[in-house]
Design an enzyme around this catalytic site. Structure first.
Site, PDB file in Angstrom:
ATOM      1  N   VAL A   1     154.407  22.290 -10.909  1.00 42.62           N
ATOM      2  CA  VAL A   1     154.074  22.723  -9.550  1.00 42.62           C
ATOM      3  C   VAL A   1     154.515  21.721  -8.488  1.00 42.62           C
ATOM      4  CG1 VAL A   1     152.129  24.170 -10.252  1.00 42.62           C
ATOM      5  CG2 VAL A   1     151.727  21.756  -9.754  1.00 42.62           C
TER       6      VAL A   1
ATOM      7  N   ARG B   1     156.921  17.754  -7.812  1.00 41.66           N
ATOM      8  CA  ARG B   1     157.645  16.593  -8.332  1.00 41.66           C
ATOM      9  C   ARG B   1     157.773  15.591  -7.199  1.00 41.66           C
ATOM     10  NH1 ARG B   1     161.322  15.651 -12.731  1.00 41.66           N
ATOM     11  NH2 ARG B   1     160.753  17.721 -13.501  1.00 41.66           N
ATOM     12  N   GLY B   2     157.292  14.380  -7.429  1.00 39.60           N
ATOM     13  CA  GLY B   2     157.342  13.350  -6.402  1.00 39.60           C
ATOM     14  C   GLY B   2     158.185  12.175  -6.834  1.00 39.60           C
ATOM     15  N   SER B   3     158.070  11.095  -6.054  1.00 38.21           N
ATOM     16  CA  SER B   3     158.898   9.917  -6.306  1.00 38.21           C
ATOM     17  C   SER B   3     158.539   9.218  -7.607  1.00 38.21           C
ATOM     18  CB  SER B   3     158.768   8.933  -5.136  1.00 38.21           C
ATOM     19  OG  SER B   3     157.413   8.560  -4.958  1.00 38.21           O
ATOM     20  N   TYR B   4     157.285   9.386  -8.054  1.00 37.69           N
ATOM     21  CA  TYR B   4     156.917   8.658  -9.277  1.00 37.69           C
ATOM     22  C   TYR B   4     156.163   9.517 -10.284  1.00 37.69           C
ATOM     23  CZ  TYR B   4     151.955   7.870  -8.023  1.00 37.69           C
ATOM     24  OH  TYR B   4     150.624   8.017  -7.728  1.00 37.69           O
TER      25      TYR B   4
ATOM     26  N   VAL C   1     155.449  13.876 -12.028  1.00 37.57           N
ATOM     27  CA  VAL C   1     155.584  15.333 -12.055  1.00 37.57           C
ATOM     28  C   VAL C   1     154.189  15.915 -12.229  1.00 37.57           C
ATOM     29  CG1 VAL C   1     156.662  17.306 -13.194  1.00 37.57           C
ATOM     30  CG2 VAL C   1     157.843  15.098 -13.157  1.00 37.57           C
ATOM     31  N   VAL C   2     153.867  16.963 -11.460  1.00 39.81           N
ATOM     32  CA  VAL C   2     152.549  17.585 -11.529  1.00 39.81           C
ATOM     33  C   VAL C   2     152.673  18.968 -12.167  1.00 39.81           C
ATOM     34  CG1 VAL C   2     150.515  18.345 -10.246  1.00 39.81           C
ATOM     35  CG2 VAL C   2     151.797  16.332  -9.473  1.00 39.81           C
TER      36      VAL C   2
ATOM     37  N   LYS D   1     149.075  15.240 -13.804  1.00 39.61           N
ATOM     38  CA  LYS D   1     150.198  14.477 -13.252  1.00 39.61           C
ATOM     39  C   LYS D   1     150.722  13.523 -14.315  1.00 39.61           C
ATOM     40  CE  LYS D   1     149.523  11.781  -9.585  1.00 39.61           C
ATOM     41  NZ  LYS D   1     149.465  11.418  -8.155  1.00 39.61           N
TER      42      LYS D   1
ATOM     43  N   ASP E   1     147.525   5.942   3.186  1.00 38.60           N
ATOM     44  CA  ASP E   1     148.645   6.880   3.324  1.00 38.60           C
ATOM     45  C   ASP E   1     148.149   8.284   3.649  1.00 38.60           C
ATOM     46  OD1 ASP E   1     151.324   7.551   3.448  1.00 38.60           O
ATOM     47  OD2 ASP E   1     151.528   7.914   1.298  1.00 38.60           O
TER      48      ASP E   1
END
Length: 341
Positions: free
Chosen positions: A14, A16-19, A21-22, A37, A164
């Site tokens: 669902v 995908r980020g810099s560090y 995958v969810v 995650k 953040d």
């Protein structure tokens, strides 16, 4: 994880980020949906972000409806799987801590290390996507302000500075919506840059005030960063500033285009000629600058305008703390029905 830890079934990716995958997943025993995650621990910066998130979320002893809940964290090395706990003497956990502290991999780089975070599943995307796909709504704005201020007061009470806060890091859960009258539940997420302020000094048992816990690492997302964060000397009042940017942008639907992703994002800013500049950066250059709040006439009343101005004060000491902020927003929402037109 699927074979070694059959407690969960992964359904689909669902995010995908810099560090990491969810995935959307289900608990086999109950069929309840969760978010999982997966973080690959192949670089020191990945390990540091993952451990910061783990330390923050695992330090919370009670749940809050507007803060993402960590069900458990699983540490996987090759075919070996173990549940991770804070302060563990496990050699795998200690190797990750050493990696984070030294800034270099403290284990055999040929081994595949992964962390799996099992958390609340949020089915409504993020705050940015939710608001920008709908027309402005006073009831939604009120609900979101109250939920966010409650979440921030809870985090600061638990000695956590988020560092953040931004609409992309605020998730939407719509699972409780059984009638059209209910607003969705917000959940503050992504604690990879967060800081847990530990007690120090003569009485380590006494809780430390996050407003007296000074940090020096400039981090966050530039359009939501307070002036003192740019300078590298700040406290939890930086979270208040970030929330001020979010609320101001939400009420007036102020957006900008991210230069890297080309995505439209909620966030207020200062115009300098043809350029847009983060409010915090502009205030660092000119602390006496008067912010044009509101941009649109009649978008908020005097009490709301004054509160946002205080949240965005150049001097962090002039900003309300999270507890005062929560109280004042409740008063504005329920005692003054004309806060927004």
């Amino acid at each position: 994880m699927v074979s070694s830890q059959p407690k969960y079934d992964l359904i689909r990716e669902v995010g995908r980020g810099s560090y990491g995958v969810v995935y959307e997943a289900v608990i086999r025993k109950t069929s309840a949906r969760v978010a999982v995650k997966k973080i690959r621990c192949h670089a020191p910066e990945n390990v540091e972000l993952a451990l910061r998130e783990f330390w923050a979320l695992s330090s919370i002893k009670s749940q809050h409806p507007n803060v993402i809940h960590l069900e458990e964290c699983i540490l996987q090395k090759d075919g070996m799987v173990q549940k991770m706990s804070h302060g563990s003497n496990s050699s795998l956990y200690l190797q990750l801590v050493e990696t984070s502290l030294k800034g270099e991999i403290a284990f055999d780089p040929r081994s595949a290390y992964y962390l799996w975070f099992v958390m609340d599943f949020c089915d409504g995307g993020d705050m940015n996507e939710y608001l920008l796909s709908r027309k402005p709504n006073r009831k939604t704005n009120t609900s979101f302000m109250l939920q966010l201020s409650s979440a921030l007061a809870f985090l600061h009470k638990n000695q956590i500075i988020h560092r953040d806060l931004k609409p992309d890091n605020i998730l939407i859960s719509q699972t409780r919506l059984d009638t059209s009258d209910l607003e969705p539940t917000l959940k503050v997420a992504d604690f990879g840059l967060s800081k847990v302020c530990s007690a120090s000094g003569q009485n380590p048992e006494e809780p430390v005030s996050v407003n007296k816990c000074f940090l020096s690492t400039a981090c966050g997302t530039d359009f939501y960063m307070a002036p003192e964060v740019w300078e590298g000397h700040y406290t939890a009042k930086a979270d208040i500033f970030a929330l001020g940017i979010i609320i101001w942008a939400m009420l007036e639907r102020i957006t900008f285009i991210d230069t890297e992703t080309k995505k439209e994002l909620l966030g207020s800013y200062v115009k300098q000629g043809t350029e847009i500049v983060p409010v915090g950066e502009a205030l660092l250059e000119n602390p006496k600058m008067e912010l044009l709040i509101p941009v649109k006439k009649k978008s908020m009343n005097g009490r709301m305008k004054q509160l946002i101005k205080e949240m965005l004060a150049a001097n962090p000491q002039d900003r309300p703390d999270a507890f005062e902020l929560e109280l004042r927003l409740v008063q504005i929402a329920f005692k003054d029905s004309s806060w927004e037109t």
